[in-house]
Design a protein around this motif. Sequence first.
Motif, PDB file in Angstrom:
ATOM      1  N   ILE A 167     -85.331 -42.731 -25.387  1.00  0.00           N
ATOM      2  CA  ILE A 167     -84.191 -42.411 -25.705  1.00  0.00           C
ATOM      3  C   ILE A 167     -83.282 -41.547 -25.660  1.00  0.00           C
ATOM      4  O   ILE A 167     -82.521 -41.258 -25.172  1.00  0.00           O
ATOM      5  CB  ILE A 167     -83.961 -42.678 -27.380  1.00  0.00           C
ATOM      6  N   ASP A 168     -83.635 -40.343 -25.722  1.00  0.00           N
ATOM      7  CA  ASP A 168     -82.751 -38.597 -25.118  1.00  0.00           C
ATOM      8  C   ASP A 168     -82.392 -38.977 -23.977  1.00  0.00           C
ATOM      9  O   ASP A 168     -81.565 -38.566 -23.502  1.00  0.00           O
ATOM     10  CB  ASP A 168     -83.814 -37.386 -25.389  1.00  0.00           C
ATOM     11  N   MET A 169     -83.661 -39.263 -23.019  1.00  0.00           N
ATOM     12  CA  MET A 169     -83.187 -39.343 -21.457  1.00  0.00           C
ATOM     13  C   MET A 169     -81.752 -40.433 -21.789  1.00  0.00           C
ATOM     14  O   MET A 169     -80.934 -40.220 -20.841  1.00  0.00           O
ATOM     15  CB  MET A 169     -84.327 -39.749 -20.427  1.00  0.00           C
TER      16      MET A 169
ATOM     17  N   MET B  77     -78.061 -39.670 -19.878  1.00  0.00           N
ATOM     18  CA  MET B  77     -77.775 -39.618 -18.858  1.00  0.00           C
ATOM     19  C   MET B  77     -76.054 -40.320 -18.878  1.00  0.00           C
ATOM     20  O   MET B  77     -75.600 -40.282 -18.471  1.00  0.00           O
ATOM     21  CB  MET B  77     -78.889 -41.311 -17.960  1.00  0.00           C
ATOM     22  N   ASN B  78     -76.579 -40.836 -20.635  1.00  0.00           N
ATOM     23  CA  ASN B  78     -74.508 -41.641 -21.078  1.00  0.00           C
ATOM     24  C   ASN B  78     -73.601 -40.175 -20.347  1.00  0.00           C
ATOM     25  O   ASN B  78     -72.680 -41.012 -20.113  1.00  0.00           O
ATOM     26  CB  ASN B  78     -74.988 -41.891 -21.572  1.00  0.00           C
ATOM     27  N   GLU B  79     -74.402 -39.114 -21.563  1.00  0.00           N
ATOM     28  CA  GLU B  79     -72.936 -38.505 -21.624  1.00  0.00           C
ATOM     29  C   GLU B  79     -72.645 -37.467 -19.980  1.00  0.00           C
ATOM     30  O   GLU B  79     -71.764 -37.392 -19.500  1.00  0.00           O
ATOM     31  CB  GLU B  79     -73.683 -36.919 -21.729  1.00  0.00           C
ATOM     32  N   ILE B  80     -73.513 -37.948 -19.002  1.00  0.00           N
ATOM     33  CA  ILE B  80     -73.494 -37.297 -17.583  1.00  0.00           C
ATOM     34  C   ILE B  80     -71.883 -38.600 -16.817  1.00  0.00           C
ATOM     35  O   ILE B  80     -71.410 -38.039 -16.366  1.00  0.00           O
ATOM     36  CB  ILE B  80     -74.662 -37.422 -16.790  1.00  0.00           C
ATOM     37  N   THR B  81     -72.924 -39.670 -17.228  1.00  0.00           N
ATOM     38  CA  THR B  81     -71.788 -40.503 -16.911  1.00  0.00           C
ATOM     39  C   THR B  81     -70.630 -40.582 -17.561  1.00  0.00           C
ATOM     40  O   THR B  81     -69.279 -40.999 -16.783  1.00  0.00           O
ATOM     41  CB  THR B  81     -72.125 -42.392 -16.685  1.00  0.00           C
TER      42      THR B  81
END
Length: 184
Positions: free
Chosen positions: A173-175, A179-183
């Motif tokens: 879930i952390d990963m 990934m959502n923050e990067i996108t």
Amino acid sequence: MKNVTDSFVSLGHWPSAGSFGFNTDILATNPINLSVVLVVLIFFGKGVLSDLLDNRKQRILNTIRNSEELRGGAIEQLEKARARLRKVEMEADRYRVNEYSEIERKRLILINSTYKTLEKRENDQNETIHFEQQRAINQVRQRVFQQALQGALGTLNSCLNNELHLRTISANIDMLGAMNEITD
């Protein structure tokens, strides 16, 4: 008729001195009678015989002339027939050559068509073989993947306890959050 023959027989009995009569002696009279008859025949028959011979000669000449004309016509027809024969032979040779050329052309077309058909079938077979190989490889890959997945799941299920399970979920879930923050 009897009177006429009797008068000739009676003429034979007349005396021959100083008078006209028939001599019945064959040896004495035959050459004279024959010569008289021949002279009379030649003198009077000469024209008739000459006319008959002239007519016969003319008929023979006409027959020869007609035969020559017929011969000339036959020779002319023979030459025409020979010319037609030569023309027909040339046409037959030309036809034969054309037909042989046509047969050869059709044979080459048939050979090419057969070659192309065989080549297409070979290509189709090669494609079918390649397709079947790919399908077999894919089936083997799926089985290997399924077996590997089942093995991994078995290993995970045997090694994984509740606490480890919760930590793995939390790490994932952390990963996903990172990934959502990067996108964004």
